[in-house]
Design an enzyme around this catalytic site. Structure first.
Site, PDB file in Angstrom:
ATOM      1  N   ARG A 227       0.857  -1.180   0.000  1.00 23.98           N
ATOM      2  CA  ARG A 227       0.000   0.000   0.000  1.00 23.98           C
ATOM      3  C   ARG A 227       0.897   1.234   0.000  1.00 23.98           C
ATOM      4  O   ARG A 227       1.955   1.236   0.658  1.00 23.98           O
ATOM      5  CB  ARG A 227      -0.874   0.044   1.262  1.00 23.98           C
ATOM      6  CG  ARG A 227      -2.060  -0.900   1.249  1.00 23.98           C
ATOM      7  CD  ARG A 227      -3.154  -0.453   0.276  1.00 23.98           C
ATOM      8  NE  ARG A 227      -4.311  -1.307   0.292  1.00 23.98           N
ATOM      9  CZ  ARG A 227      -4.523  -2.324  -0.556  1.00 23.98           C
ATOM     10  NH1 ARG A 227      -3.621  -2.627  -1.479  1.00 23.98           N
ATOM     11  NH2 ARG A 227      -5.631  -3.025  -0.492  1.00 23.98           N
ATOM     12  N   GLU A 256      -3.374   7.609  -4.927  1.00 22.45           N
ATOM     13  CA  GLU A 256      -3.534   7.079  -6.283  1.00 22.45           C
ATOM     14  C   GLU A 256      -4.996   7.203  -6.739  1.00 22.45           C
ATOM     15  O   GLU A 256      -5.889   7.140  -5.893  1.00 22.45           O
ATOM     16  CB  GLU A 256      -3.060   5.602  -6.344  1.00 22.45           C
ATOM     17  CG  GLU A 256      -3.795   4.685  -5.403  1.00 22.45           C
ATOM     18  CD  GLU A 256      -3.184   3.282  -5.352  1.00 22.45           C
ATOM     19  OE1 GLU A 256      -1.970   3.140  -5.125  1.00 22.45           O
ATOM     20  OE2 GLU A 256      -3.955   2.332  -5.509  1.00 22.45           O
ATOM     21  N   HIS A 274      -1.137   0.135  -9.903  1.00 21.52           N
ATOM     22  CA  HIS A 274      -1.792  -0.782  -8.945  1.00 21.52           C
ATOM     23  C   HIS A 274      -2.404  -1.987  -9.684  1.00 21.52           C
ATOM     24  O   HIS A 274      -3.614  -2.219  -9.630  1.00 21.52           O
ATOM     25  CB  HIS A 274      -2.875  -0.033  -8.137  1.00 21.52           C
ATOM     26  CG  HIS A 274      -3.241  -0.737  -6.856  1.00 21.52           C
ATOM     27  ND1 HIS A 274      -3.668  -0.075  -5.732  1.00 21.52           N
ATOM     28  CD2 HIS A 274      -3.240  -2.061  -6.529  1.00 21.52           C
ATOM     29  CE1 HIS A 274      -3.930  -0.953  -4.765  1.00 21.52           C
ATOM     30  NE2 HIS A 274      -3.671  -2.160  -5.232  1.00 21.52           N
TER      31      HIS A 274
HETATM   32  C1  8YV Z   1      -6.975  -4.260  -5.791  1.00 20.09           C
HETATM   33  C2  8YV Z   1      -5.518  -4.986  -3.853  1.00 20.09           C
HETATM   34  O1  8YV Z   1      -6.841  -3.047  -5.205  1.00 20.09           O
HETATM   35  O2  8YV Z   1      -6.225  -7.077  -3.066  1.00 20.09           O
HETATM   36  C3  8YV Z   1      -5.836  -5.953  -2.772  1.00 20.09           C
HETATM   37  O3  8YV Z   1      -5.657  -5.607  -1.602  1.00 20.09           O
HETATM   38  O4  8YV Z   1      -4.901  -4.010  -3.615  1.00 20.09           O
HETATM   39  C4  8YV Z   1      -5.955  -5.249  -5.255  1.00 20.09           C
HETATM   40  O5  8YV Z   1      -6.137  -6.539  -5.531  1.00 20.09           O
HETATM   41  C5  8YV Z   1      -8.415  -4.495  -5.751  1.00 20.09           C
HETATM   42  O6  8YV Z   1      -8.897  -4.842  -4.495  1.00 20.09           O
HETATM   43  C6  8YV Z   1      -8.988  -5.266  -6.875  1.00 20.09           C
HETATM   44  O7  8YV Z   1     -10.351  -5.462  -6.793  1.00 20.09           O
END
Ligand code: 8YV
Length: 313
Positions: A227, A256, A274
């Site tokens: 993150r 972001e 991301h």
């Molecule tokens: C995506 C993520 O942001 O799983 C996570 O924690 O950061 C990523 O896989 C997102 O949740 C995709 O839907």
């Protein structure tokens, strides 16, 4: 009975279709303002980027489930949810390999300067210049900040490159042959590549600070697939500008998708939007697991993947 759910972040079309096919009524929280409609909502669905705070939960008296389509759920106020008897689920496991693949891709990309080399060829610079030599990745020293599922999967890939692996985390893992350090600064001082693989949230905010970057030093690279909040980004930008670290490869950022223009201009970075879990196969598996949690909840069966804080409810 038709169940009404609130969508708190954009979801991929195949997930929306699956929700509609399963007969859920899906409300988009950017449109829904009507307290009458909110009072019928029994579950919330969102991605890892979703923000679910106390204020939102107060507006949703019937909600009993927050189903996150992502492994990270740092945007959810889990304590507030638990206080209201709400359970939170996420999607661990199904994205581990993809995230580890991208982490390793970023490591190779920044270490072997693949993105810069691509630009060098495209710009026609090769005609009258030589691309500068770089350092070997095979056999180099890797430091993992976090040794959970994703950390382990990155270590497995690194082992195949004969990298010397060390890590830090909450505790040393008895089943792993890698060197354990208690402090991130101690780990950073010993490695060429420092990869961040810890959850976001208050407990890890700005964990990678000036002292860690200083310990990583002028030959060290930082890779972040966790993150943005885990890295003190202004401090990182300064370190990259001053070349007090060698470079960084980042898939996650503060604020972001708005990226600091200074960061975008730097030559010693690789930046991706991301995308660590963004393959068709994995996003479909994440959507299926999220749907599985919703269905288990409404059928009053055991949830498939509650977050650790909710596993005793
Ligand atoms: C995506 C993520 O942001 O799983 C996570 O924690 O950061 C990523 O896989 C997102 O949740 C995709 O839907």
């Amino acid at each position: 009975m038709t169940q009404e759910i609130l969508q708190v972040s954009p979801l991929p079309p195949f997930m929306m279709n699956a929700l509609h096919e399963a007969d859920y009524i899906v409300h988009d929280h950017t449109h829904i303002k009507d307290p009458g409609a909110l009072s019928k909502v029994t579950a919330i669905v969102g991605t890892g980027a979703a923000k679910v705070d106390k204020k939102l939960l107060m507006m949703l008296p019937q909600v009993k489930l927050i189903a996150i389509c992502g492994v990270g759920y740092d945007g959810v106020d889990v304590a507030a949810a638990k206080e209201k008897g709400i359970v939170v689920t996420h999607t661990p496991g199904v994205l581990t390999d993809d995230v580890a693949d991208l982490a390793f891709g970023l490591l190779l990309s920044i270490g072997r300067r693949i993105a810069q080399a691509d630009k060098f060829v495209r710009n026609g610079d090769w005609v009258d210049d030589e691309f500068a030599l770089m350092h070997q990745v095979s056999g180099a020293r890797l430091g993992l900040v976090g040794m959970g599922r994703i950390g382990r999967a990155i270590a497995k890939r690194a082992a195949a490159f004969d990298m010397r692996i060390a890590y830090c985390g909450r505790e040393a893992k008895a089943d792993l042959p890698y060197t354990f350090y208690e402090k991130v600064t101690e780990l950073a001082a010993q490695v060429d590549y420092l990869v961040v693989a810890v959850p976001g949230g208050d407990g890890t905010q700005n964990l990678i600070d000036a002292s860690v970057l200083q310990a990583l030093g002028t030959k060290g690279y930082l890779i972040n697939i966790a993150r943005g909040s885990v890295v003190d980004q202004p401090v990182l930008v300064q370190a990259l500008k001053d070349k007090t670290i060698a470079g960084a490869a980042l898939d996650v950022f503060w604020d972001e998708p708005i990226i600091d223009p200074e960061l975008r201009r730097l030559p010693n970075v690789v930046l991706t939007p991301h995308i660590a879990s963004a393959t068709v196969e994995t996003r479909q598996a994440m959507a299926a697991l999220t749907l599985g949690n919703l269905q288990a909840f409404y059928a009053e069966r055991a949830l498939l993947t509650p977050v650790p804080e909710c596993q005793l409810i």
